[in-house]
Design a protein around this motif. Sequence first.
Motif, PDB file in Angstrom:
ATOM      1  N   SER C 459      28.152  31.448  47.878  1.00 33.01           N
ATOM      2  CA  SER C 459      28.812  30.336  48.668  1.00 33.01           C
ATOM      3  C   SER C 459      28.828  29.110  47.783  1.00 33.01           C
ATOM      4  CB  SER C 459      27.893  30.143  49.738  1.00 33.01           C
ATOM      5  OG  SER C 459      26.491  29.857  49.418  1.00 33.01           O
ATOM      6  N   PHE C 460      29.527  28.105  48.168  1.00 37.32           N
ATOM      7  CA  PHE C 460      29.691  26.963  47.253  1.00 37.32           C
ATOM      8  C   PHE C 460      28.103  26.255  47.375  1.00 37.32           C
ATOM      9  CE2 PHE C 460      34.075  27.421  48.732  1.00 37.32           C
ATOM     10  CZ  PHE C 460      34.747  27.305  47.700  1.00 37.32           C
ATOM     11  N   GLU C 461      27.392  26.363  48.364  1.00 31.81           N
ATOM     12  CA  GLU C 461      26.197  25.831  48.312  1.00 31.81           C
ATOM     13  C   GLU C 461      25.068  26.326  47.612  1.00 31.81           C
ATOM     14  OE1 GLU C 461      27.870  26.697  50.903  1.00 31.81           O
ATOM     15  OE2 GLU C 461      26.875  27.601  52.571  1.00 31.81           O
ATOM     16  N   ASP C 462      25.237  27.595  47.278  1.00 28.78           N
ATOM     17  CA  ASP C 462      24.250  28.348  46.615  1.00 28.78           C
ATOM     18  C   ASP C 462      24.808  29.029  45.136  1.00 28.78           C
ATOM     19  OD1 ASP C 462      22.117  29.831  45.699  1.00 28.78           O
ATOM     20  OD2 ASP C 462      21.985  31.189  47.220  1.00 28.78           O
ATOM     21  N   LEU C 463      25.650  30.027  45.435  1.00 35.44           N
ATOM     22  CA  LEU C 463      26.173  30.511  44.185  1.00 35.44           C
ATOM     23  C   LEU C 463      27.843  30.481  44.221  1.00 35.44           C
ATOM     24  CD1 LEU C 463      24.261  34.075  43.801  1.00 35.44           C
ATOM     25  CD2 LEU C 463      24.029  32.035  42.008  1.00 35.44           C
ATOM     26  N   PRO C 464      28.240  29.379  43.810  1.00 32.07           N
ATOM     27  CA  PRO C 464      29.642  29.250  43.846  1.00 32.07           C
ATOM     28  C   PRO C 464      30.247  30.293  42.619  1.00 32.07           C
ATOM     29  CG  PRO C 464      28.654  27.305  42.792  1.00 32.07           C
ATOM     30  CD  PRO C 464      27.373  28.038  43.125  1.00 32.07           C
ATOM     31  N   THR C 465      31.451  30.553  43.007  1.00 37.91           N
ATOM     32  CA  THR C 465      32.040  31.615  42.049  1.00 37.91           C
ATOM     33  C   THR C 465      33.490  31.538  42.187  1.00 37.91           C
ATOM     34  OG1 THR C 465      32.353  34.019  41.456  1.00 37.91           O
ATOM     35  CG2 THR C 465      31.559  33.606  43.503  1.00 37.91           C
ATOM     36  N   ALA C 466      34.184  31.662  41.139  1.00 38.86           N
ATOM     37  CA  ALA C 466      35.810  31.777  41.218  1.00 38.86           C
ATOM     38  C   ALA C 466      35.882  33.420  41.195  1.00 38.86           C
ATOM     39  CB  ALA C 466      36.286  31.328  39.948  1.00 38.86           C
ATOM     40  N   GLY C 467      35.049  34.217  41.407  1.00 39.22           N
ATOM     41  CA  GLY C 467      35.223  35.632  41.570  1.00 39.22           C
ATOM     42  C   GLY C 467      34.622  36.709  40.766  1.00 39.22           C
ATOM     43  N   ALA C 468      34.189  36.173  39.359  1.00 41.88           N
ATOM     44  CA  ALA C 468      33.623  37.171  38.489  1.00 41.88           C
ATOM     45  C   ALA C 468      32.224  37.556  38.978  1.00 41.88           C
ATOM     46  CB  ALA C 468      33.534  36.522  37.132  1.00 41.88           C
ATOM     47  N   PHE C 469      31.782  38.768  38.994  1.00 41.29           N
ATOM     48  CA  PHE C 469      30.528  39.353  39.376  1.00 41.29           C
ATOM     49  C   PHE C 469      30.279  40.493  38.190  1.00 41.29           C
ATOM     50  CE2 PHE C 469      27.373  41.609  41.862  1.00 41.29           C
ATOM     51  CZ  PHE C 469      26.965  40.632  42.682  1.00 41.29           C
ATOM     52  N   THR C 470      29.646  40.237  37.063  1.00 44.47           N
ATOM     53  CA  THR C 470      29.217  41.139  36.295  1.00 44.47           C
ATOM     54  C   THR C 470      27.898  41.525  36.075  1.00 44.47           C
ATOM     55  OG1 THR C 470      31.083  39.841  34.960  1.00 44.47           O
ATOM     56  CG2 THR C 470      29.717  41.583  33.596  1.00 44.47           C
ATOM     57  N   ILE C 471      27.628  42.784  36.431  1.00 46.31           N
ATOM     58  CA  ILE C 471      26.284  43.404  36.548  1.00 46.31           C
ATOM     59  C   ILE C 471      25.684  43.859  35.185  1.00 46.31           C
ATOM     60  CG2 ILE C 471      24.977  45.068  37.912  1.00 46.31           C
ATOM     61  CD1 ILE C 471      27.340  44.822  39.637  1.00 46.31           C
ATOM     62  N   PHE C 472      24.509  43.516  34.950  1.00 49.87           N
ATOM     63  CA  PHE C 472      23.658  44.110  33.948  1.00 49.87           C
ATOM     64  C   PHE C 472      22.612  44.958  34.370  1.00 49.87           C
ATOM     65  CE2 PHE C 472      25.697  40.289  32.717  1.00 49.87           C
ATOM     66  CZ  PHE C 472      26.367  40.695  31.449  1.00 49.87           C
ATOM     67  N   LYS C 473      22.579  46.177  33.844  1.00 47.91           N
ATOM     68  CA  LYS C 473      21.335  46.905  34.786  1.00 47.91           C
ATOM     69  C   LYS C 473      20.078  46.677  33.521  1.00 47.91           C
ATOM     70  CE  LYS C 473      22.448  51.140  31.955  1.00 47.91           C
ATOM     71  NZ  LYS C 473      23.296  52.426  31.886  1.00 47.91           N
ATOM     72  N   ARG C 474      18.918  47.245  34.147  1.00 45.89           N
ATOM     73  CA  ARG C 474      17.743  46.995  33.005  1.00 45.89           C
ATOM     74  C   ARG C 474      18.013  47.779  32.089  1.00 45.89           C
ATOM     75  NH1 ARG C 474      13.350  44.815  34.252  1.00 45.89           N
ATOM     76  NH2 ARG C 474      13.717  44.206  36.391  1.00 45.89           N
ATOM     77  N   GLY C 475      17.563  47.359  31.080  1.00 43.84           N
ATOM     78  CA  GLY C 475      17.753  47.773  29.733  1.00 43.84           C
ATOM     79  C   GLY C 475      18.937  47.380  28.865  1.00 43.84           C
ATOM     80  N   ARG C 476      19.614  46.491  29.563  1.00 38.60           N
ATOM     81  CA  ARG C 476      20.899  45.702  28.724  1.00 38.60           C
ATOM     82  C   ARG C 476      20.300  44.528  27.966  1.00 38.60           C
ATOM     83  NH1 ARG C 476      25.245  48.601  27.920  1.00 38.60           N
ATOM     84  NH2 ARG C 476      26.102  49.593  29.793  1.00 38.60           N
ATOM     85  N   ASP C 477      20.855  44.452  26.911  1.00 43.27           N
ATOM     86  CA  ASP C 477      20.367  43.234  26.053  1.00 43.27           C
ATOM     87  C   ASP C 477      21.181  41.980  26.482  1.00 43.27           C
ATOM     88  OD1 ASP C 477      20.108  41.528  23.962  1.00 43.27           O
ATOM     89  OD2 ASP C 477      20.392  43.061  22.401  1.00 43.27           O
ATOM     90  N   ILE C 478      20.382  41.303  27.178  1.00 43.56           N
ATOM     91  CA  ILE C 478      20.962  40.045  27.576  1.00 43.56           C
ATOM     92  C   ILE C 478      21.412  38.997  26.503  1.00 43.56           C
ATOM     93  CG2 ILE C 478      20.708  37.963  28.918  1.00 43.56           C
ATOM     94  CD1 ILE C 478      21.132  40.318  30.754  1.00 43.56           C
ATOM     95  N   LEU C 479      20.548  38.950  25.380  1.00 48.84           N
ATOM     96  CA  LEU C 479      21.027  38.362  24.304  1.00 48.84           C
ATOM     97  C   LEU C 479      22.455  38.702  23.796  1.00 48.84           C
ATOM     98  CD1 LEU C 479      20.245  36.061  22.329  1.00 48.84           C
ATOM     99  CD2 LEU C 479      19.028  37.854  20.848  1.00 48.84           C
ATOM    100  N   GLN C 480      22.855  39.959  23.680  1.00 49.68           N
ATOM    101  CA  GLN C 480      24.196  40.320  23.251  1.00 49.68           C
ATOM    102  C   GLN C 480      25.248  39.782  24.213  1.00 49.68           C
ATOM    103  OE1 GLN C 480      25.472  41.613  20.581  1.00 49.68           O
ATOM    104  NE2 GLN C 480      23.543  41.630  19.771  1.00 49.68           N
ATOM    105  N   ALA C 481      24.954  40.007  25.290  1.00 50.16           N
ATOM    106  CA  ALA C 481      25.819  39.214  26.660  1.00 50.16           C
ATOM    107  C   ALA C 481      26.047  37.792  26.011  1.00 50.16           C
ATOM    108  CB  ALA C 481      25.501  39.402  28.013  1.00 50.16           C
ATOM    109  N   VAL C 482      24.854  36.967  26.248  1.00 51.46           N
ATOM    110  CA  VAL C 482      25.060  35.570  26.001  1.00 51.46           C
ATOM    111  C   VAL C 482      25.752  35.444  24.514  1.00 51.46           C
ATOM    112  CG1 VAL C 482      23.756  33.709  25.297  1.00 51.46           C
ATOM    113  CG2 VAL C 482      23.071  35.157  27.409  1.00 51.46           C
ATOM    114  N   ARG C 483      25.482  36.078  23.402  1.00 51.50           N
ATOM    115  CA  ARG C 483      26.136  36.230  22.324  1.00 51.50           C
ATOM    116  C   ARG C 483      27.798  36.342  22.538  1.00 51.50           C
ATOM    117  NH1 ARG C 483      24.934  39.822  17.039  1.00 51.50           N
ATOM    118  NH2 ARG C 483      25.580  38.326  15.515  1.00 51.50           N
ATOM    119  N   ASN C 484      28.074  37.084  23.253  1.00 45.18           N
ATOM    120  CA  ASN C 484      29.599  37.516  23.889  1.00 45.18           C
ATOM    121  C   ASN C 484      30.101  36.136  24.504  1.00 45.18           C
ATOM    122  OD1 ASN C 484      31.613  38.256  26.076  1.00 45.18           O
ATOM    123  ND2 ASN C 484      31.647  39.655  24.347  1.00 45.18           N
TER     124      ASN C 484
END
Lengths: 184, 241, 597
Positions: C459-484
Amino acid sequence: MNNQARISKVKIATCSLAGCFGCHTSLLDIDERLFDLLGMVEFDRSPFTDIKHCGPCDIGIVEGGVSNAENARVLREFRDNCKVLVAIGPCAITGNVPALRNNIDLWDCFQEVYLYDPGTEGNQIPNDPELPLPFDKVYPIYEVVKVDYFLNGCPPSPDAIWNFLTDLIEGRKPEIDYKLLRYD
Amino acid sequence: MNKAITIDGKTLPFEDGQTIMDAALTAGVYIPRLCHNPELKPHGSCKLCVVNANGRNVTSCTMPASDGMVVTNNTPELNEDRKALVQMLFVEGNHICPACEASGNCQLQAAGYYLRMESPHFTHFYPPRRVDASHPDIFLDLNRCILCELCVRASRDIDKKNVFGISGRGIDSHLVVNSESGRLGDTNMAVTDKAAHICPTGAILIKRKGYTIPIGKRTFDQKTLSEFHLGQVKQPEPDGE
Amino acid sequence: MPPENFSNIEQQVASLCEAHDCEPHRLLQILIQVQEIYRFIPPEAITSIARHLNLPRVSVEGAAGFYSFLSLEPAGNYRVLFSDNVTDQMVGNQELMRQFCSKLWLEPGKVSEDRLVSAAFTSCTGMCDHGPAALVNGQPLTNLTSDRIDLIADLILGKSPVSNWPSALFEVNDNIRKTGMLLDKPFVSGNAIGAVLARGPDATLAEIKLSRLRGRGGAGYATAEKWTGCRNAPGSMRYIVCNADEGEPGTFKDRVLLNSYADLVFEGMTVGARLLGCAKGLLYLRGEYLFLLEKLEGILKRRREDGLLGHNIFGETGFDFDIEIHVGAGAYICGEESALIESLEGKRGRPRNRPPYPATHGYLDQPTVVNNVETFACAAIIAFRGGKWFGKIGTWQSSGSKILSISGDCARPGIYEYPFGTSVQEILDDCGVDEAYAVQVGGPSGVLISWKELDRRISFEDLPTAGAFTIFKRGRDILQAVRNYADFFAHESCGFCTPCRVGTQLQKKIVDKIANGHGTASDLEELKHLGHLMKTMSHCGLGHTAPNPVLDMLEKFPGAYEQKLRNLSFEPAFDLDAALETARRITGRDDPAAHLP
Ligand SMILES: Cc1cc2nc3c(=O)[nH]c(=O)nc-3n(C[C@H](O)[C@H](O)[C@H](O)COP(=O)(O)O)c2cc1C
Ligand code: SF4
Ligand code: SF4
Ligand code: SF4
Ligand code: FES
């Protein structure tokens, strides 16, 4: 001078990496204040002494950028041994004129120096381990070690050096007067 | 009643159509700047002139003044951020002041002095940049270009020549000149053009003039960037594009 | 597909320019065609276009140099651009790129010696539900596998025209998994226009106001307010622009709307036109969606034939409106509305100084409304079914539904429509996620949330979004995602303002340094410093949001980088030993003094 004063003398080391000794010369240009300075400090490794390695010091003053492996070794030794590290002059602070080579291929530099220069006919590129090996680029010292203070000017004027050093020696944070802040 | 804004507590009147920068300049209040020159249309790219207006950061050289606006400008926080922008401009190009003809006349350097920049702080990019000596009277050294587009605007709006433009994107943005060869010598630029004399740095230099004024007697040996900028007066608007 | 012969550049360009009436604001469209013909923009073509359009040569060169799909150097008869979104990386795009390059003896980013082929990475192509994806000469290649890469390499070596390649390589599906008020029922063309004509423009604008519709492109500006502003602005002409640039990595819902609901979108634009009294509509289609162009042109043609576009629409005398499609050429910044307008005018996509805003001074300096694709779809539905009906769904501040583009670590990636106010957890349950670790909501410019925040609501008042919703499961390297993501912003910064042009590069360097195991605590401080500078000093939304993923990681995912940090106060900005490698090679030295540990 009694022993007490001798012990409390501030220990300073200086070196010139990829620089031209201009900053050191400017330090000598403080003229008669040199005597006052020598009353307050004792030089460790420095072109002014023949001490080969930097021991524990209060202040390390580095002129010149980091152009080769030897520069990096000396710089690390300074950082490890000096409580306060000062970059003096634009070569140490930005790379300056030596960094003009940063956009020239290292291979071209070598060829120019060792193969193409008149009088070098038939020469080879030396591989003597005694020769310092150059980096791809010349770096300012703050990109290699943590630097505490910067003293600008190519070279900094004797007045700028004097004010800066007396501040440091007397335990103040050096204030650089607007008129003495110069990059050229 | 006249309209007014306040900058750092000082009340400044303004006329409709004036930007915060205009109002400040008229009143002799200094806002640091690099890409703005009152003789030309505002551009808003260097961001040195960012001030806080009614709680929001805005670009003062492009933001119209509006009645009752409360502006803060000369604060330690903003000046620290401005210094960081100057540092960014230094590391993004190749600035070797001791070897630069513009040293002492250069506004980037003077901005560094004004904001007390002691080192460029960030990692240097050492980008490969072009140098163009093809023009008989003018020397172009892109190592020192800060993309302020003053030359672009001067050539377009005053000289009516469009000698300069910007190509590339992001960090690869770079100045281009109006010739298929890409050489300044193949454009119709003349040494008398406004564009030849407006560069705030040493990127555009007039040949054979480098050392007519000795170091020590140059613009910023005599005055600060603030004194210099406040002395620049607004010329009559160049008529539209 | 041999490149055209170069001797007739002048002639070719002349006829191209004439086909566009030598209109300067068609410049980008002309450049795109030149690129298609020659596979790059030859300098002679730039000179010639400048002459025909009566533009300074620097302006043409400036535009040509701005867009990443235009190339000023030969880019090969086959130009393959691998999509480099984080979702492509999750499914191995890097290895596929390596395989492709080694098979064709290519160096990434360089054209082969025979000028046959080049390969490089490009920002997210909007095929996150079809990854790994790529573009070959602008056409999307989807669901790439090692076998497919071999096949594609063989097709290229055999010089087979792209149009003859097996169609399976290009398959794009909608993957609609959950429908709601927008996607539920097939829409009957003309219904909304008919309703507007029956009700009248003022009453329809009141319905939109009543619906509390807010823009779906990100900023969430009230649509009725935007339209009223434009309507009241003086101008000789008004423009209505549909923003289909959809460049935010992880977003692909506009692709699906345009593929299967284009009538609804065009109808929404037509409704807007009636309310604003404007006679010209423009759709800015991102270059990555070129494959939709023909279909969309066909729909526009049909709508003209059906009296839903053109003169006297729906038989209403004086209701004239038509829509023209402009194609982009690889520039995320062109989704920013004022940069988009610049691009529509044929220029570099550089965000304008505001004020003035597009509502009063937009396209060709006339009052202009820019809205997202989905916003227009909503407007059409509201015009047909009324504002009250629409406002009943969602929350008070966020009425209606939101279409999400879901991808990453989930069993069923695709398009999901939810009423605003739906929790992240509920969405994760629907798309098949066992153990969510993080979700990037709204793409890199949005918010990175952790597993602790799954009760938050779209929602605009909590989590505004233009539509992207990208899911990372446990074990994914968040640093790599942030690097991207840091790479993405550095690549997409337009370069206009100092803090973003330089700041995005410095940010990328430091994130790389940390990822390579050379980061220290002082680098974290530096990232915060840069984040502050970009957020507070930048010119536009790109710079303002470019530090978001980094700052979110620092705050919420200390585990992602802490182990990688050196326990030192300082580490050099570069690898000293590696910086000696060139000299070691030249001198043939390998003695201890030739190394720095
Ligand atoms: C860097 C950047 C990229 C953007 N990309 C898009 C986009 O791809 N599509 C879009 O609709 N809006 C995008 N926007 C938002 C637009 O500027 C604008 O707010 C939007 O199109 C307005 O439409 P709306 O009111 O219907 O949301 C972007 C904004 C920024 C700052
Ligand atoms: S342009 Fe200015 S800052 Fe750059 S080198 Fe010359 S004097 Fe120094
Ligand atoms: S050449 Fe000078 S005036 Fe022109 S953009 Fe560069 S810095 Fe500005
Ligand atoms: S913030 Fe970035 S994208 Fe926006 S104008 Fe500045 S450089 Fe361009
Ligand atoms: S002076 Fe205002 S942005 Fe440069």
